[in-house]
Motif scaffolding. Structure first.
Motif, PDB file in Angstrom:
ATOM      1  N   ARG A  32       0.841  -1.195   0.000  1.00 16.72           N
ATOM      2  CA  ARG A  32       0.000   0.000   0.000  1.00 16.72           C
ATOM      3  C   ARG A  32       0.873   1.241   0.000  1.00 16.72           C
ATOM      4  N   ALA A  33       0.378   2.310  -0.581  1.00 14.96           N
ATOM      5  CA  ALA A  33       1.131   3.549  -0.612  1.00 14.96           C
ATOM      6  C   ALA A  33       1.252   4.125   0.797  1.00 14.96           C
ATOM      7  N   ALA A  34       2.338   4.890   1.000  1.00 17.98           N
ATOM      8  CA  ALA A  34       2.546   5.550   2.274  1.00 17.98           C
ATOM      9  C   ALA A  34       1.494   6.643   2.472  1.00 17.98           C
ATOM     10  N   THR A  35       1.220   6.961   3.714  1.00 10.32           N
ATOM     11  CA  THR A  35       0.206   7.980   4.011  1.00 10.32           C
ATOM     12  C   THR A  35       0.881   9.294   4.370  1.00 10.32           C
ATOM     13  N   ASP A  36       1.656   9.855   3.455  1.00  7.87           N
ATOM     14  CA  ASP A  36       2.297  11.145   3.662  1.00  7.87           C
ATOM     15  C   ASP A  36       1.249  12.253   3.604  1.00  7.87           C
ATOM     16  N   PRO A  37       1.534  13.382   4.267  1.00  8.73           N
ATOM     17  CA  PRO A  37       0.578  14.485   4.190  1.00  8.73           C
ATOM     18  C   PRO A  37       0.448  14.968   2.758  1.00  8.73           C
ATOM     19  N   ALA A  38      -0.771  15.275   2.351  1.00  5.88           N
ATOM     20  CA  ALA A  38      -1.022  15.677   0.970  1.00  5.88           C
ATOM     21  C   ALA A  38      -1.125  17.193   0.871  1.00  5.88           C
ATOM     22  N   PRO A  39      -0.563  17.787  -0.186  1.00  5.37           N
ATOM     23  CA  PRO A  39      -0.719  19.222  -0.402  1.00  5.37           C
ATOM     24  C   PRO A  39      -2.113  19.539  -0.936  1.00  5.37           C
ATOM     25  N   ALA A  40      -2.292  20.781  -1.340  1.00  6.23           N
ATOM     26  CA  ALA A  40      -3.591  21.195  -1.873  1.00  6.23           C
ATOM     27  C   ALA A  40      -3.960  20.354  -3.085  1.00  6.23           C
ATOM     28  N   PRO A  41      -5.251  20.053  -3.255  1.00  5.95           N
ATOM     29  CA  PRO A  41      -5.679  19.217  -4.375  1.00  5.95           C
ATOM     30  C   PRO A  41      -5.306  19.835  -5.720  1.00  5.95           C
ATOM     31  N   ALA A  42      -4.937  18.963  -6.665  1.00  5.82           N
ATOM     32  CA  ALA A  42      -4.661  19.410  -8.026  1.00  5.82           C
ATOM     33  C   ALA A  42      -5.978  19.576  -8.774  1.00  5.82           C
ATOM     34  N   PRO A  43      -6.031  20.488  -9.750  1.00 10.05           N
ATOM     35  CA  PRO A  43      -7.258  20.629 -10.539  1.00 10.05           C
ATOM     36  C   PRO A  43      -7.551  19.370 -11.332  1.00 10.05           C
ATOM     37  N   THR A  82       0.758  15.343 -23.966  1.00  2.83           N
ATOM     38  CA  THR A  82       2.044  15.940 -23.643  1.00  2.83           C
ATOM     39  C   THR A  82       2.493  15.467 -22.264  1.00  2.83           C
ATOM     40  N   THR A  83       3.755  15.713 -21.961  1.00  2.12           N
ATOM     41  CA  THR A  83       4.265  15.396 -20.623  1.00  2.12           C
ATOM     42  C   THR A  83       3.517  16.203 -19.568  1.00  2.12           C
ATOM     43  N   ALA A  84       3.195  17.451 -19.876  1.00  4.72           N
ATOM     44  CA  ALA A  84       2.440  18.266 -18.920  1.00  4.72           C
ATOM     45  C   ALA A  84       1.097  17.630 -18.599  1.00  4.72           C
ATOM     46  N   ASP A  85       0.475  17.034 -19.595  1.00  6.74           N
ATOM     47  CA  ASP A  85      -0.793  16.334 -19.358  1.00  6.74           C
ATOM     48  C   ASP A  85      -0.599  15.173 -18.388  1.00  6.74           C
ATOM     49  N   VAL A  86       0.509  14.435 -18.548  1.00  7.60           N
ATOM     50  CA  VAL A  86       0.774  13.296 -17.664  1.00  7.60           C
ATOM     51  C   VAL A  86       1.013  13.784 -16.239  1.00  7.60           C
ATOM     52  N   VAL A  87       1.804  14.846 -16.090  1.00  8.98           N
ATOM     53  CA  VAL A  87       2.037  15.420 -14.758  1.00  8.98           C
ATOM     54  C   VAL A  87       0.709  15.792 -14.113  1.00  8.98           C
ATOM     55  N   HIS A  88      -0.141  16.426 -14.873  1.00 10.65           N
ATOM     56  CA  HIS A  88      -1.451  16.859 -14.368  1.00 10.65           C
ATOM     57  C   HIS A  88      -2.302  15.659 -13.957  1.00 10.65           C
ATOM     58  N   ALA A  89      -2.360  14.630 -14.806  1.00  9.46           N
ATOM     59  CA  ALA A  89      -3.190  13.459 -14.519  1.00  9.46           C
ATOM     60  C   ALA A  89      -2.678  12.697 -13.301  1.00  9.46           C
ATOM     61  N   VAL A  90      -1.378  12.526 -13.206  1.00  5.56           N
ATOM     62  CA  VAL A  90      -0.799  11.816 -12.063  1.00  5.56           C
ATOM     63  C   VAL A  90      -1.042  12.605 -10.784  1.00  5.56           C
ATOM     64  N   GLY A  91      -0.780  13.915 -10.828  1.00  2.59           N
ATOM     65  CA  GLY A  91      -0.995  14.722  -9.635  1.00  2.59           C
ATOM     66  C   GLY A  91      -2.433  14.685  -9.158  1.00  2.59           C
ATOM     67  N   HIS A  92      -3.366  14.750 -10.092  1.00  2.00           N
ATOM     68  CA  HIS A  92      -4.785  14.709  -9.735  1.00  2.00           C
ATOM     69  C   HIS A  92      -5.147  13.368  -9.089  1.00  2.00           C
ATOM     70  N   ALA A  93      -4.645  12.263  -9.660  1.00  2.98           N
ATOM     71  CA  ALA A  93      -4.953  10.935  -9.115  1.00  2.98           C
ATOM     72  C   ALA A  93      -4.332  10.740  -7.738  1.00  2.98           C
ATOM     73  N   VAL A  94      -3.105  11.198  -7.559  1.00  2.81           N
ATOM     74  CA  VAL A  94      -2.433  11.012  -6.272  1.00  2.81           C
ATOM     75  C   VAL A  94      -3.140  11.813  -5.175  1.00  2.81           C
ATOM     76  N   GLN A  95      -3.531  13.035  -5.491  1.00  2.00           N
ATOM     77  CA  GLN A  95      -4.198  13.848  -4.479  1.00  2.00           C
ATOM     78  C   GLN A  95      -5.514  13.224  -4.023  1.00  2.00           C
ATOM     79  N   ARG A  96      -6.134  12.459  -4.880  1.00  6.65           N
ATOM     80  CA  ARG A  96      -7.393  11.796  -4.530  1.00  6.65           C
ATOM     81  C   ARG A  96      -7.192  10.330  -4.162  1.00  6.65           C
ATOM     82  N   ARG A  97      -5.933   9.970  -3.969  1.00  2.00           N
ATOM     83  CA  ARG A  97      -5.568   8.606  -3.561  1.00  2.00           C
ATOM     84  C   ARG A  97      -6.152   7.550  -4.498  1.00  2.00           C
TER      85      ARG A  97
END
Length: 547
Positions: A32-43, A82-97
């Protein structure tokens, strides 16, 4: 014996697999992923990038993978451009676990995106550009590009290529991370041996996604991330979006001299053995000949580094159509002095003392790209439900091992229409680097063996998987049912992931799965994992565990 039909030959040649390297992201759940504190949610991702079950595209994306055993049903697919799209998608998914999996070509033999735990699939199919980057003096290939399209772009544009796999539709994203080998690897090494740099979307301890470019330059502070992607397998450290390729010994800025130039022509034929007369002794002699020839002709300086061959051993068909007992296909550099004589000597060595007269097709001479396209077409004809296993060999199989293969391939308790074992050429210049120079640790093997079964009916899953498991177990019975690195075998290929290697019911050797795939490179991979994926965002049943 009359010449077999092209359809039958192609169907059997498919089973060779021809080194179609595969991504290994998103298998069964692991840590399971670690439960580190999460920053502000990504759009949220833009609507055009996100495909949910109410979107007409969802059904097609669900079944895009080549292994029909698995259907992907995530909450959403993301389609970055684009790579920016991937960064955005990953960040959004991680913020929502949300659990993430990534797909490039969709050629995984284990459960990549179909794992029920996966909630977001990032599909890189739209990222398929191939260009020359003068700033880096390297060829840029996006991770969603498919092998045959990359070969065409490189060859038509600059007359160069990469020594990757043969299957046309395998994606570069997963192929390179596992090393990537194919018809030109004995002459030029692994595809990953030519990797200069890559761009990876990673996630830090605070859940922040970002893109990092890592190169092989000695002074690059991110060099460890480059090293991990030269054989460490997919789905471990982040999502690769772009690769840059330039051979280590290349000089200057002329693109036509920065990657290998393939031979102008290829000579090839097929040697097809009938099942009639191929008793256990003859079968064993054929496999012994093939293995010993590769032992004797896999030195990097041998003229036979220009030969790629596969000995395909199909299972018995129905009683009224027993089929062939073996098919050897060849693919030789036609520019070598005396290339046809070299090919004839190889065929003679293969058939020596077997006692069964084969049918030998006429030797063809074709332009390299024409031969490469034909080889690719032979790999991608059979669609269905798959299970695969692999092994590296340092020596020919023993008599006990060939007897086990003969028994299972000729068994009557299982309909073996699409079952096969294929022994493919390895060695040559794949063995010139030390085992630790890249993450690809198997640098002293001469053959790669592919055990494969394909079927169509979901109700036949259990019996077909069981047949393959028993066959593999019995071939490697002397080492606990798996190819433990040692005198004869040398582990398994991570681009053919097999969760059975981590199952004590099928691996009784006491040697862990990660040693079979990575050998002594595993501790270094663990340290890199801990550094670059501290939250365990990128994980599956065979993923690298952090140190």
């Amino acid at each position: 014996m009359t010449a077999p039909s092209r359809r039958r030959f192609v169907a059997q040649a498919l089973t060779a697999g021809a080194a179609a390297g595969l991504t290994t992201t998103g298998l069964a759940p692991a840590a399971r992923a670690a439960t580190d504190p999460a920053p502000a949610p990504a759009p949220a991702p833009a609507p055009a990038l996100r495909v949910t079950p109410d979107d007409p595209r969802y059904a097609a994306l669900s079944v895009r993978g080549s292994n029909k055993r698995f259907t992907a049903t995530p909450d959403a697919f993301c389609l970055p451009a684009t790579t920016a799209d991937v960064v955005h998608a990953v960040g959004h998914a991680v913020q929502r676990r949300r659990r993430i999996a990534v797909r490039s070509g969709g050629h995984c033999y284990e459960n990549v995106v179909g794992d029920p735990a996966v909630q977001v699939v990032i599909d890189l199919a739209a990222m398929n550009a191939v260009t020359y980057d003068p700033r880096r003096r390297a060829f840029m290939v996006e991770a969603g590009a498919q092998l045959i399209d990359v070969y065409k772009s490189l060859y038509y544009g600059w007359g160069v290529t990469l020594p990757g796999g043969a299957s046309a539709t395998v994606g570069f994203g997963g192929h390179i991370t596992g090393g990537g080998y194919g018809a030109l690897s004995r002459a030029f090494g692994l595809a990953a041996d030519h990797l200069y740099a890559l761009e990876v979307v990673v996630v830090d301890a605070f859940g922040r996604a970002r893109a990092v470019v890592a190169t092989r330059e000695p002074g690059d502070p991110h060099r460890d991330l480059w090293w991990a992607h030269t054989g460490g397998g997919g789905g471990n450290f982040g999502i690769v979006t772009r690769y840059w390729f330039r051979s280590p010994n290349a000089h200057g800025d002329d693109p036509a001299h920065l990657l290998p130039r393939p031979p102008a022509t290829i000579v090839s034929n097929a040697v097809i053995y009938p099942r009639d007369g191929m008793d256990q002794a003859a079968f064993g002699r054929l496999l012994h000949n093939h293995g010993r020839w590769h032992e004797d002709n896999s030195d990097p300086a041998s003229p036979y580094t220009g030969l790629y061959s596969g000995l395909v051993l199909p299972g018995r068909l129905k009683d009224n159509d027993p089929g062939q007992s073996a098919i050897a296909f060849t693919h030789l550099d036609g520019t070598l002095p005396g290339s046809r004589e070299l090919l004839d000597r190889y065929v003679s060595a293969l058939t020596d003392g077997v006692g069964v007269t084969p049918y030998i097709t006429d030797t063809a001479s074709e332009p390299w790209l024409t031969a490469t396209i034909a080889l690719a077409e032979s790999q991608d004809t059979d669609k269905g439900r798959h299970k695969i296993k692999s092994a590296y060999l340092r020596r020919a199989l023993t008599r006990a091992q060939t007897d086990a293969l003969f028994t299972h391939l000729n068994s009557t308790d299982h309909r073996n229409d699409s079952a096969s074992v294929s022994l493919q050429s390895y060695g040559g210049r794949t063995n010139t680097l030390p085992a630790g120079a890249t993450a690809s640790a198997h640098r002293d093997s001469v053959l790669n063996v592919i055990f494969m079964n394909t079927w169509q009916d979901a109700e036949a899953d259990a019996v077909n998987i069981d047949w393959l498991r028993r066959t593999y177990r019995d071939v490697f019975a002397a080492t606990g049912g798996v190819p433990v690195p040692g005198r004869g075998s040398d582990g398994a290929y991570i681009n053919y992931p097999d969760i059975d290697l981590a199952d004590p019911r099928w691996n009784t050797s006491g040697v862990p799965w990660h040693h079979l795939y990575y050998k002594d490179n595993y501790p270094r991979l663990q340290r890199i994992k801990a550094k670059w994926d501290p939250r365990g965002v990128f994980r599956h049943a065979l993923s690298v565990r952090p140190a």
